[in-house]
Design a protein around this motif. Structure first.
Motif, PDB file in Angstrom:
ATOM      1  N   ILE A  42      -2.584   5.926  -2.076  1.00 53.47           N
ATOM      2  CA  ILE A  42      -2.787   5.981  -3.528  1.00 53.47           C
ATOM      3  C   ILE A  42      -2.847   4.613  -4.203  1.00 53.47           C
ATOM      4  O   ILE A  42      -2.730   4.537  -5.418  1.00 53.47           O
ATOM      5  CB  ILE A  42      -1.701   6.845  -4.199  1.00 53.47           C
ATOM      6  CG1 ILE A  42      -0.305   6.304  -3.896  1.00 53.47           C
ATOM      7  CG2 ILE A  42      -1.819   8.302  -3.764  1.00 53.47           C
ATOM      8  CD1 ILE A  42       0.793   6.917  -4.748  1.00 53.47           C
ATOM      9  N   GLY A  43      -3.001   3.538  -3.452  1.00 56.14           N
ATOM     10  CA  GLY A  43      -3.082   2.216  -4.066  1.00 56.14           C
ATOM     11  C   GLY A  43      -1.832   1.396  -3.822  1.00 56.14           C
ATOM     12  O   GLY A  43      -1.049   1.682  -2.927  1.00 56.14           O
ATOM     13  N   LYS A  44      -1.645   0.379  -4.651  1.00 54.97           N
ATOM     14  CA  LYS A  44      -0.530  -0.548  -4.457  1.00 54.97           C
ATOM     15  C   LYS A  44       0.615  -0.241  -5.411  1.00 54.97           C
ATOM     16  O   LYS A  44       0.392   0.177  -6.545  1.00 54.97           O
ATOM     17  CB  LYS A  44      -1.004  -1.983  -4.681  1.00 54.97           C
ATOM     18  CG  LYS A  44      -1.972  -2.457  -3.610  1.00 54.97           C
ATOM     19  CD  LYS A  44      -2.249  -3.936  -3.753  1.00 54.97           C
ATOM     20  CE  LYS A  44      -3.289  -4.397  -2.775  1.00 54.97           C
ATOM     21  NZ  LYS A  44      -2.824  -4.488  -1.423  1.00 54.97           N
ATOM     22  N   GLY A  45       1.853  -0.445  -4.931  1.00 55.14           N
ATOM     23  CA  GLY A  45       3.038  -0.226  -5.743  1.00 55.14           C
ATOM     24  C   GLY A  45       4.281  -0.348  -4.891  1.00 55.14           C
ATOM     25  O   GLY A  45       4.231  -0.848  -3.769  1.00 55.14           O
ATOM     26  N   THR A  46       5.389   0.135  -5.423  1.00 57.14           N
ATOM     27  CA  THR A  46       6.675   0.046  -4.732  1.00 57.14           C
ATOM     28  C   THR A  46       7.028   1.376  -4.058  1.00 57.14           C
ATOM     29  O   THR A  46       6.424   2.411  -4.352  1.00 57.14           O
ATOM     30  CB  THR A  46       7.808  -0.295  -5.723  1.00 57.14           C
ATOM     31  OG1 THR A  46       7.986   0.816  -6.615  1.00 57.14           O
ATOM     32  CG2 THR A  46       7.514  -1.565  -6.505  1.00 57.14           C
ATOM     33  N   ASN A  47       8.041   1.319  -3.205  1.00 55.99           N
ATOM     34  CA  ASN A  47       8.539   2.548  -2.570  1.00 55.99           C
ATOM     35  C   ASN A  47       8.952   3.567  -3.622  1.00 55.99           C
ATOM     36  O   ASN A  47       8.643   4.752  -3.504  1.00 55.99           O
ATOM     37  CB  ASN A  47       9.755   2.244  -1.680  1.00 55.99           C
ATOM     38  CG  ASN A  47       9.375   1.740  -0.313  1.00 55.99           C
ATOM     39  OD1 ASN A  47       8.281   1.984   0.166  1.00 55.99           O
ATOM     40  ND2 ASN A  47      10.275   1.003   0.300  1.00 55.99           N
TER      41      ASN A  47
ATOM     42  N   GLU B  51       0.841  -1.193   0.000  1.00 57.35           N
ATOM     43  CA  GLU B  51       0.000   0.000   0.000  1.00 57.35           C
ATOM     44  C   GLU B  51       0.876   1.243   0.000  1.00 57.35           C
ATOM     45  O   GLU B  51       1.705   1.415   0.891  1.00 57.35           O
ATOM     46  CB  GLU B  51      -0.923   0.013   1.219  1.00 57.35           C
ATOM     47  CG  GLU B  51      -1.961  -1.084   1.208  1.00 57.35           C
ATOM     48  CD  GLU B  51      -2.954  -0.961   0.062  1.00 57.35           C
ATOM     49  OE1 GLU B  51      -3.329   0.171  -0.328  1.00 57.35           O
ATOM     50  OE2 GLU B  51      -3.356  -2.009  -0.473  1.00 57.35           O
ATOM     51  N   MET B  52       0.665   2.082  -1.005  1.00 55.23           N
ATOM     52  CA  MET B  52       1.478   3.299  -1.126  1.00 55.23           C
ATOM     53  C   MET B  52       0.792   4.484  -0.455  1.00 55.23           C
ATOM     54  O   MET B  52      -0.431   4.597  -0.481  1.00 55.23           O
ATOM     55  CB  MET B  52       1.712   3.649  -2.607  1.00 55.23           C
ATOM     56  CG  MET B  52       2.545   2.658  -3.358  1.00 55.23           C
ATOM     57  SD  MET B  52       2.983   3.231  -5.031  1.00 55.23           S
ATOM     58  CE  MET B  52       1.380   3.348  -5.808  1.00 55.23           C
TER      59      MET B  52
END
Length: 127
Positions: free
Chosen positions: A40-45, A17-18
């Motif tokens: 803002i949703g899912k993703g990487t650092n 979770e970002m």
């Protein structure tokens, strides 16, 4: 008038979770004129860091700010945007190119890397 800004992004876990956060303030007085903090949703650092910078730049352009110093604690983002490091990943290249295009619309800007301890205001907005 000169402005200062800070941005940060996180993903928990990574990827996960970002959350992004940042602020813009008047350099002379330290008065905060804009602040944001949102999931803002899912993703990487790294995606979160870039997204936070882009959100900050949107606001800078919206406010017609012409002179700004931007601080971030992501060495990857700062060095890629400043063209000191290459962006090898296609997603990072696209984000870097978007940030550089936005920065090209600001007459006077500087993007500087700072250690996390010097980026506490923005860091606190991503928790």
């Amino acid at each position: 008038m000169i402005y200062e800004a800070s941005f940060d992004g996180s993903a928990k876990p990574n990827p996960g979770e970002m959350k992004v956060g940042g602020l813009i303030k008047l350099k002379e007085t330290g008065e905060i004129i804009h602040e944001y903090s949102e999931e803002i949703g899912k993703g990487t650092n790294n995606e979160a860091e870039y997204t936070s910078l882009l959100k900050l730049l949107d606001e800078v352009l919206e406010r017609n700010i012409e002179s700004i110093i931007i601080y971030g604690d992501s060495a990857l983002v700062v060095n890629q945007v400043n063209l000191a490091w290459k962006a090898k990943d296609d997603r990072m290249k696209a984000l870097r190119n978007q940030a550089r295009q936005m920065l090209s619309l600001i007459p006077e800007w500087k993007l500087e890397h700072v250690l996390r301890g010097k980026n506490q205001e923005a860091d606190s907005l991503t928790r």
